[in-house]
Design an enzyme around this catalytic site. Sequence first.
Site, PDB file in Angstrom:
ATOM      1  N   SER A   1      20.300 -45.971  -3.174  1.00  0.00           N
ATOM      2  CA  SER A   1      18.923 -45.722  -2.721  1.00  0.00           C
ATOM      3  C   SER A   1      17.987 -46.769  -3.294  1.00  0.00           C
ATOM      4  O   SER A   1      16.991 -47.148  -2.665  1.00  0.00           O
ATOM      5  CB  SER A   1      18.461 -44.330  -3.142  1.00  0.00           C
ATOM      6  OG  SER A   1      19.249 -43.329  -2.554  1.00  0.00           O
TER       7      SER A   1
ATOM      8  N   HIS B   1      32.186 -40.028   5.507  1.00  0.00           N
ATOM      9  CA  HIS B   1      31.502 -39.389   4.373  1.00  0.00           C
ATOM     10  C   HIS B   1      30.129 -40.050   4.189  1.00  0.00           C
ATOM     11  O   HIS B   1      30.015 -41.284   4.259  1.00  0.00           O
ATOM     12  CB  HIS B   1      32.337 -39.554   3.104  1.00  0.00           C
ATOM     13  CG  HIS B   1      31.870 -38.697   1.969  1.00  0.00           C
ATOM     14  ND1 HIS B   1      30.771 -38.998   1.200  1.00  0.00           N
ATOM     15  CD2 HIS B   1      32.372 -37.526   1.470  1.00  0.00           C
ATOM     16  CE1 HIS B   1      30.606 -38.068   0.280  1.00  0.00           C
ATOM     17  NE2 HIS B   1      31.565 -37.155   0.411  1.00  0.00           N
TER      18      HIS B   1
ATOM     19  N   ASN C   1      28.278 -40.575   1.553  1.00  0.00           N
ATOM     20  CA  ASN C   1      28.179 -41.482   0.411  1.00  0.00           C
ATOM     21  C   ASN C   1      29.239 -42.576   0.461  1.00  0.00           C
ATOM     22  O   ASN C   1      28.940 -43.771   0.282  1.00  0.00           O
ATOM     23  CB  ASN C   1      28.316 -40.705  -0.905  1.00  0.00           C
ATOM     24  CG  ASN C   1      27.228 -39.667  -1.089  1.00  0.00           C
ATOM     25  OD1 ASN C   1      27.332 -38.571  -0.532  1.00  0.00           O
ATOM     26  ND2 ASN C   1      26.192 -39.990  -1.853  1.00  0.00           N
TER      27      ASN C   1
ATOM     28  N   GLU D   1     -17.403 -46.569  15.331  1.00  0.00           N
ATOM     29  CA  GLU D   1     -17.327 -45.634  14.210  1.00  0.00           C
ATOM     30  C   GLU D   1     -15.886 -45.272  13.871  1.00  0.00           C
ATOM     31  O   GLU D   1     -15.539 -45.047  12.701  1.00  0.00           O
ATOM     32  CB  GLU D   1     -18.130 -44.380  14.538  1.00  0.00           C
ATOM     33  CG  GLU D   1     -19.639 -44.633  14.558  1.00  0.00           C
ATOM     34  CD  GLU D   1     -20.439 -43.454  15.078  1.00  0.00           C
ATOM     35  OE1 GLU D   1     -19.835 -42.392  15.341  1.00  0.00           O
ATOM     36  OE2 GLU D   1     -21.669 -43.594  15.229  1.00  0.00           O
TER      37      GLU D   1
ATOM     38  N   GLY E   1      12.918 -42.741  -3.448  1.00  0.00           N
ATOM     39  CA  GLY E   1      13.180 -42.423  -2.041  1.00  0.00           C
ATOM     40  C   GLY E   1      14.599 -41.958  -1.796  1.00  0.00           C
ATOM     41  O   GLY E   1      15.087 -41.976  -0.658  1.00  0.00           O
ATOM     42  N   THR E   2      15.270 -41.500  -2.850  1.00  0.00           N
ATOM     43  CA  THR E   2      16.681 -41.125  -2.747  1.00  0.00           C
ATOM     44  C   THR E   2      16.919 -40.049  -1.691  1.00  0.00           C
ATOM     45  O   THR E   2      17.901 -40.110  -0.931  1.00  0.00           O
ATOM     46  CB  THR E   2      17.204 -40.634  -4.109  1.00  0.00           C
ATOM     47  OG1 THR E   2      17.086 -41.690  -5.060  1.00  0.00           O
ATOM     48  CG2 THR E   2      18.648 -40.168  -4.025  1.00  0.00           C
TER      49      THR E   2
ATOM     50  N   THR F   1     -31.555 -62.670   7.721  1.00  0.00           N
ATOM     51  CA  THR F   1     -31.017 -62.736   6.369  1.00  0.00           C
ATOM     52  C   THR F   1     -31.792 -61.737   5.528  1.00  0.00           C
ATOM     53  O   THR F   1     -33.001 -61.579   5.706  1.00  0.00           O
ATOM     54  CB  THR F   1     -31.157 -64.155   5.786  1.00  0.00           C
ATOM     55  OG1 THR F   1     -32.534 -64.549   5.787  1.00  0.00           O
ATOM     56  CG2 THR F   1     -30.344 -65.160   6.599  1.00  0.00           C
ATOM     57  N   HIS F   2     -31.087 -61.051   4.654  1.00  0.00           N
ATOM     58  CA  HIS F   2     -31.692 -59.968   3.868  1.00  0.00           C
ATOM     59  C   HIS F   2     -32.266 -58.882   4.787  1.00  0.00           C
ATOM     60  O   HIS F   2     -33.248 -58.212   4.426  1.00  0.00           O
ATOM     61  CB  HIS F   2     -32.788 -60.484   2.926  1.00  0.00           C
ATOM     62  CG  HIS F   2     -32.332 -61.576   2.015  1.00  0.00           C
ATOM     63  ND1 HIS F   2     -31.669 -61.347   0.834  1.00  0.00           N
ATOM     64  CD2 HIS F   2     -32.425 -62.937   2.131  1.00  0.00           C
ATOM     65  CE1 HIS F   2     -31.383 -62.492   0.246  1.00  0.00           C
ATOM     66  NE2 HIS F   2     -31.825 -63.478   1.013  1.00  0.00           N
TER      67      HIS F   2
ATOM     68  N   LYS G   1     -27.188 -38.513  25.322  1.00  0.00           N
ATOM     69  CA  LYS G   1     -27.189 -39.456  24.201  1.00  0.00           C
ATOM     70  C   LYS G   1     -25.870 -40.221  24.151  1.00  0.00           C
ATOM     71  O   LYS G   1     -24.805 -39.644  24.325  1.00  0.00           O
ATOM     72  CB  LYS G   1     -27.397 -38.708  22.881  1.00  0.00           C
ATOM     73  CG  LYS G   1     -27.628 -39.617  21.684  1.00  0.00           C
ATOM     74  CD  LYS G   1     -27.950 -38.772  20.448  1.00  0.00           C
ATOM     75  CE  LYS G   1     -28.438 -39.639  19.303  1.00  0.00           C
ATOM     76  NZ  LYS G   1     -27.385 -40.506  18.780  1.00  0.00           N
ATOM     77  N   ARG G   2     -25.962 -41.521  23.912  1.00  0.00           N
ATOM     78  CA  ARG G   2     -24.775 -42.353  23.805  1.00  0.00           C
ATOM     79  C   ARG G   2     -24.643 -42.879  22.384  1.00  0.00           C
ATOM     80  O   ARG G   2     -25.610 -43.384  21.813  1.00  0.00           O
ATOM     81  CB  ARG G   2     -24.853 -43.523  24.789  1.00  0.00           C
ATOM     82  CG  ARG G   2     -24.858 -43.083  26.252  1.00  0.00           C
ATOM     83  CD  ARG G   2     -24.925 -44.283  27.178  1.00  0.00           C
ATOM     84  NE  ARG G   2     -24.945 -43.885  28.581  1.00  0.00           N
ATOM     85  CZ  ARG G   2     -24.988 -44.733  29.594  1.00  0.00           C
ATOM     86  NH1 ARG G   2     -25.029 -46.036  29.338  1.00  0.00           N
ATOM     87  NH2 ARG G   2     -25.004 -44.302  30.835  1.00  0.00           N
ATOM     88  N   ASN G   3     -23.461 -42.776  21.851  1.00  0.00           N
ATOM     89  CA  ASN G   3     -23.214 -43.206  20.479  1.00  0.00           C
ATOM     90  C   ASN G   3     -22.110 -44.268  20.439  1.00  0.00           C
ATOM     91  O   ASN G   3     -21.229 -44.291  21.304  1.00  0.00           O
ATOM     92  CB  ASN G   3     -22.789 -42.011  19.621  1.00  0.00           C
ATOM     93  CG  ASN G   3     -23.867 -40.957  19.542  1.00  0.00           C
ATOM     94  OD1 ASN G   3     -25.039 -41.275  19.404  1.00  0.00           O
ATOM     95  ND2 ASN G   3     -23.478 -39.691  19.648  1.00  0.00           N
TER      96      ASN G   3
ATOM     97  N   SER H   1     -23.754 -36.321  22.867  1.00  0.00           N
ATOM     98  CA  SER H   1     -24.095 -35.386  21.802  1.00  0.00           C
ATOM     99  C   SER H   1     -23.860 -33.950  22.244  1.00  0.00           C
ATOM    100  O   SER H   1     -23.949 -33.622  23.428  1.00  0.00           O
ATOM    101  CB  SER H   1     -25.575 -35.582  21.430  1.00  0.00           C
ATOM    102  OG  SER H   1     -26.050 -34.496  20.674  1.00  0.00           O
TER     103      SER H   1
END
Length: 468
Positions: free
Chosen positions: A141, A130, A132, A332, A100-101, A188-189, A325-327, A319
């Site tokens: 750095s 200066h 530096n 998401e 990252g210098t 479940t499953h 249409k409602r999404n 849409s």
Amino acid sequence: MIMPSRIEHDAFGPVEIPSDRYWGAQTQRALGLFEIGEERFPTVLTRAFGLQKRAAAQANVQCGVLAQEIASAIEKAAIELHEGRWDDHFPLTIWQTGSGTQTNMNANEVIANRANELFGQPLGTKNPVHPNDHVNRSQSSNDSFPTVMHVAAAIELRGRLRPALEELRSALAERSHAFADVVKVARTHLMDAVPMTMGQTFETFERQLSNALARIDDALPRLLILPQGGTAAGTGLNAPEGFDTFFCAALADVTGLSFVPSAHKFEGMAAHDALVELSGALNTIATSLLKIANDIRLLASGPRCGLGELLIPDDGLTSSIMPGKRNPTIAEVLVQACFQVIGNHQTVTLANASGNFELNVAKPVLVYNLLQSLRVLADSVSIFARRLVRGIEVNREQLASNVDRSLLAVTALNPILGYDRVAQITARAFRDRVTPREAAVALGFLDGDEYDRLVDPAALAAGSASKR
């Protein structure tokens, strides 16, 4: 049209720089060398350099190696940098030297030029300040950039991510209480199971958020340990005694975060395990949020041909081809943010493993991905809480219908009738398309009143497990 420019000099000779830019020769050379991509550090990192350079100037004064007049000008320029005044003067992408210098020098040059301007000098003079000798004094750095990585990550964690997670936890807790008496069928499953309440579903989500907060709180203390003062390789060459302690005290004073100097600066420069630990916590949190967002999407699916158990607020979008249409757009968005965080963790992991001897050389890409994870997770979580979760309602009619038709509430009869006879009830109900109550009565195992007393969905949902 020819843009006006000025000439600055560095160890390699003259460099032409746009006259209105506050960066210097090293930044300009890097611009011509690293013509790669468009990914730039977020402002939280470049502004954190303002905090770091200010604290360094104060520490240098306390150590007696920097004149107060010079330090005051550096501090003023550094404050302006932290406040965002010089955001447009950091033109480099993240694709640069692995330490990252170039971005550290970019900060040094911007601050030096602004400090000299405060003294009435034109840009590019390097006098009396200066980049530096003064702005970078007692630093490298190699210790400054990882320090800024920690500072930026801690600021984002405390100021952005934690409040967002708290907001979502609060919203989920409110919905949990609101739906505490709403019985539903567990799954479940992906298949029907026994009764539970919608409140218990949201209480589960709330618990995941509580754990998320605990995870980032666990990671924070190690973010507050800084390698500043290690300079080039960790030995502290050219840094006066006490510099690291004075530096951390000055930084803590302005940020309110309890930064402390690392007792072993080699580790803080050669490896960034604390940042990987934080990224790992974010990765875990992202998987929790994926579960929550997808469960809500599925429970709200429909409105006519899905599960339709939850009703999510209308966001006003629709849409492009199907009118009205409602999404579940907000959910998401959160899902996509989680995907990004999970992918970023892989990059952070590999980047941390790319240290050779005394220096990690993938710092820019590591911190870029970590900071992106913190930002997108925080922002998407906050929007998810505010614009979706707080407005969720239940479709009580649909839930009641599901509970009435559920086959597996008869699991409660196992201790009374035994597994095999209860299996006969479910098989008969499924085969004849009748309720389990009707099947139990038809088989002669129970009368209607007995069944109603023993198989009460609301009572079953409030079973012993939920009372622990």
